[in-house]
Design a protein around this motif. Structure first.
Motif, PDB file in Angstrom:
ATOM      1  N   GLU A   8       8.970  64.682  26.735  1.00 28.86           N
ATOM      2  CA  GLU A   8       9.924  64.258  27.850  1.00 28.86           C
ATOM      3  C   GLU A   8       9.156  64.196  29.218  1.00 28.86           C
ATOM      4  OE1 GLU A   8      13.022  63.489  27.582  1.00 28.86           O
ATOM      5  OE2 GLU A   8      13.088  63.524  25.440  1.00 28.86           O
ATOM      6  N   GLN A   9       9.861  63.472  30.136  1.00 28.39           N
ATOM      7  CA  GLN A   9       9.374  63.407  31.600  1.00 28.39           C
ATOM      8  C   GLN A   9       8.962  64.872  32.155  1.00 28.39           C
ATOM      9  OE1 GLN A   9      11.828  61.182  34.144  1.00 28.39           O
ATOM     10  NE2 GLN A   9      10.410  61.226  35.526  1.00 28.39           N
ATOM     11  N   ASN A  10       7.825  64.934  32.535  1.00 34.42           N
ATOM     12  CA  ASN A  10       7.506  66.194  33.327  1.00 34.42           C
ATOM     13  C   ASN A  10       6.797  67.047  32.397  1.00 34.42           C
ATOM     14  OD1 ASN A  10       7.753  65.222  36.098  1.00 34.42           O
ATOM     15  ND2 ASN A  10       9.998  65.773  36.004  1.00 34.42           N
ATOM     16  N   ASP A  11       6.724  66.749  31.290  1.00 35.93           N
ATOM     17  CA  ASP A  11       6.085  67.782  30.261  1.00 35.93           C
ATOM     18  C   ASP A  11       4.491  67.662  30.231  1.00 35.93           C
ATOM     19  OD1 ASP A  11       8.137  68.452  28.865  1.00 35.93           O
ATOM     20  OD2 ASP A  11       7.948  67.168  27.170  1.00 35.93           O
ATOM     21  N   VAL A  12       3.905  68.956  30.402  1.00 35.27           N
ATOM     22  CA  VAL A  12       2.255  68.912  30.408  1.00 35.27           C
ATOM     23  C   VAL A  12       2.013  68.916  28.789  1.00 35.27           C
ATOM     24  CG1 VAL A  12       0.543  70.385  31.301  1.00 35.27           C
ATOM     25  CG2 VAL A  12       2.521  70.263  32.488  1.00 35.27           C
ATOM     26  N   VAL A  13       1.077  68.001  28.852  1.00 34.65           N
ATOM     27  CA  VAL A  13       0.350  67.789  27.575  1.00 34.65           C
ATOM     28  C   VAL A  13      -0.953  67.767  27.439  1.00 34.65           C
ATOM     29  CG1 VAL A  13       2.457  66.783  26.405  1.00 34.65           C
ATOM     30  CG2 VAL A  13       0.444  65.136  27.376  1.00 34.65           C
ATOM     31  N   ILE A  14      -1.817  67.921  26.624  1.00 31.19           N
ATOM     32  CA  ILE A  14      -3.336  67.722  26.544  1.00 31.19           C
ATOM     33  C   ILE A  14      -3.531  66.274  25.784  1.00 31.19           C
ATOM     34  CG2 ILE A  14      -5.318  68.525  25.687  1.00 31.19           C
ATOM     35  CD1 ILE A  14      -3.915  71.262  25.641  1.00 31.19           C
ATOM     36  N   LEU A  15      -4.430  65.569  26.482  1.00 25.14           N
ATOM     37  CA  LEU A  15      -4.874  64.350  25.834  1.00 25.14           C
ATOM     38  C   LEU A  15      -5.994  64.559  24.706  1.00 25.14           C
ATOM     39  CD1 LEU A  15      -5.667  61.916  28.780  1.00 25.14           C
ATOM     40  CD2 LEU A  15      -3.618  61.996  27.229  1.00 25.14           C
ATOM     41  N   VAL A  16      -5.833  64.288  23.372  1.00 22.63           N
ATOM     42  CA  VAL A  16      -6.858  64.534  22.206  1.00 22.63           C
ATOM     43  C   VAL A  16      -8.083  64.279  22.586  1.00 22.63           C
ATOM     44  CG1 VAL A  16      -7.108  64.368  19.950  1.00 22.63           C
ATOM     45  CG2 VAL A  16      -4.719  64.499  20.769  1.00 22.63           C
ATOM     46  N   ASP A  17      -8.337  63.017  23.045  1.00 22.73           N
ATOM     47  CA  ASP A  17      -9.776  62.511  23.195  1.00 22.73           C
ATOM     48  C   ASP A  17     -10.668  63.362  24.155  1.00 22.73           C
ATOM     49  OD1 ASP A  17      -9.235  60.748  21.346  1.00 22.73           O
ATOM     50  OD2 ASP A  17      -9.030  58.962  22.633  1.00 22.73           O
ATOM     51  N   THR A  18      -9.940  63.765  25.330  1.00 27.10           N
ATOM     52  CA  THR A  18     -10.655  64.267  26.538  1.00 27.10           C
ATOM     53  C   THR A  18     -10.412  65.821  26.685  1.00 27.10           C
ATOM     54  OG1 THR A  18      -8.810  63.608  28.230  1.00 27.10           O
ATOM     55  CG2 THR A  18     -10.567  62.121  27.713  1.00 27.10           C
ATOM     56  N   GLY A  19      -9.038  66.187  26.031  1.00 25.29           N
ATOM     57  CA  GLY A  19      -8.884  67.637  26.259  1.00 25.29           C
ATOM     58  C   GLY A  19      -8.393  68.016  27.793  1.00 25.29           C
ATOM     59  N   GLU A  20      -7.835  66.950  28.376  1.00 23.88           N
ATOM     60  CA  GLU A  20      -7.556  67.087  29.602  1.00 23.88           C
ATOM     61  C   GLU A  20      -6.109  67.233  29.553  1.00 23.88           C
ATOM     62  OE1 GLU A  20      -7.157  63.921  33.533  1.00 23.88           O
ATOM     63  OE2 GLU A  20      -7.816  63.221  31.882  1.00 23.88           O
ATOM     64  N   LYS A  21      -5.596  68.199  30.629  1.00 23.62           N
ATOM     65  CA  LYS A  21      -4.008  68.565  30.713  1.00 23.62           C
ATOM     66  C   LYS A  21      -3.683  67.324  31.746  1.00 23.62           C
ATOM     67  CE  LYS A  21      -3.903  73.390  30.172  1.00 23.62           C
ATOM     68  NZ  LYS A  21      -3.681  74.542  30.862  1.00 23.62           N
ATOM     69  N   VAL A  22      -2.409  66.887  31.216  1.00 23.77           N
ATOM     70  CA  VAL A  22      -1.704  65.863  31.960  1.00 23.77           C
ATOM     71  C   VAL A  22      -0.290  66.099  31.943  1.00 23.77           C
ATOM     72  CG1 VAL A  22      -3.520  64.059  31.499  1.00 23.77           C
ATOM     73  CG2 VAL A  22      -1.843  64.169  30.046  1.00 23.77           C
ATOM     74  N   ILE A  23       0.336  65.489  32.920  1.00 26.50           N
ATOM     75  CA  ILE A  23       1.837  65.311  33.013  1.00 26.50           C
ATOM     76  C   ILE A  23       2.523  63.857  32.947  1.00 26.50           C
ATOM     77  CG2 ILE A  23       3.785  65.735  34.446  1.00 26.50           C
ATOM     78  CD1 ILE A  23       1.705  67.625  36.177  1.00 26.50           C
ATOM     79  N   ILE A  24       3.480  64.068  31.908  1.00 24.15           N
ATOM     80  CA  ILE A  24       4.234  62.751  31.486  1.00 24.15           C
ATOM     81  C   ILE A  24       4.951  62.241  32.613  1.00 24.15           C
ATOM     82  CG2 ILE A  24       5.990  61.803  29.820  1.00 24.15           C
ATOM     83  CD1 ILE A  24       3.522  62.893  28.124  1.00 24.15           C
ATOM     84  N   ASN A  25       4.739  61.087  32.693  1.00 20.85           N
ATOM     85  CA  ASN A  25       5.413  60.179  33.902  1.00 20.85           C
ATOM     86  C   ASN A  25       6.721  59.406  33.247  1.00 20.85           C
ATOM     87  OD1 ASN A  25       5.851  59.412  36.398  1.00 20.85           O
ATOM     88  ND2 ASN A  25       4.945  57.459  35.968  1.00 20.85           N
ATOM     89  N   LYS A  26       6.484  58.732  32.326  1.00 22.52           N
ATOM     90  CA  LYS A  26       7.637  58.016  31.737  1.00 22.52           C
ATOM     91  C   LYS A  26       7.541  57.637  30.264  1.00 22.52           C
ATOM     92  CE  LYS A  26       7.566  53.651  33.045  1.00 22.52           C
ATOM     93  NZ  LYS A  26       7.849  52.326  33.794  1.00 22.52           N
ATOM     94  N   THR A  27       8.722  57.789  29.605  1.00 23.85           N
ATOM     95  CA  THR A  27       8.623  57.398  28.132  1.00 23.85           C
ATOM     96  C   THR A  27       9.121  55.994  27.920  1.00 23.85           C
ATOM     97  OG1 THR A  27       8.926  59.730  27.759  1.00 23.85           O
ATOM     98  CG2 THR A  27       9.552  58.272  25.978  1.00 23.85           C
TER      99      THR A  27
END
Length: 57
Positions: A8-27
């Protein structure tokens, strides 16, 4: 109503390729592919599919 998308919007997830933590903006649901896409706040011009992200445990 049951949620069909994984994130969902504002969830913090990890990108599999880079391992970077990011925040979901829009679905967005892509009907022809039957998949959800997500844009992230750190790079709003790119979109990612659910399989390119994983939850933070």
């Amino acid at each position: 109503m049951k949620r069909r998308n994984k994130f969902e919007q504002n969830d913090v997830v990890i990108l599999v390729d880079t391992g970077e933590k990011v925040i979901i903006n829009k679905t967005c649901y892509v009907a022809k592919m039957k998949k959800y896409t997500y844009t992230i706040k750190e790079n709003p011009k790119m979109f990612y599919f659910e399989e390119e992200m994983k939850e933070i445990l």
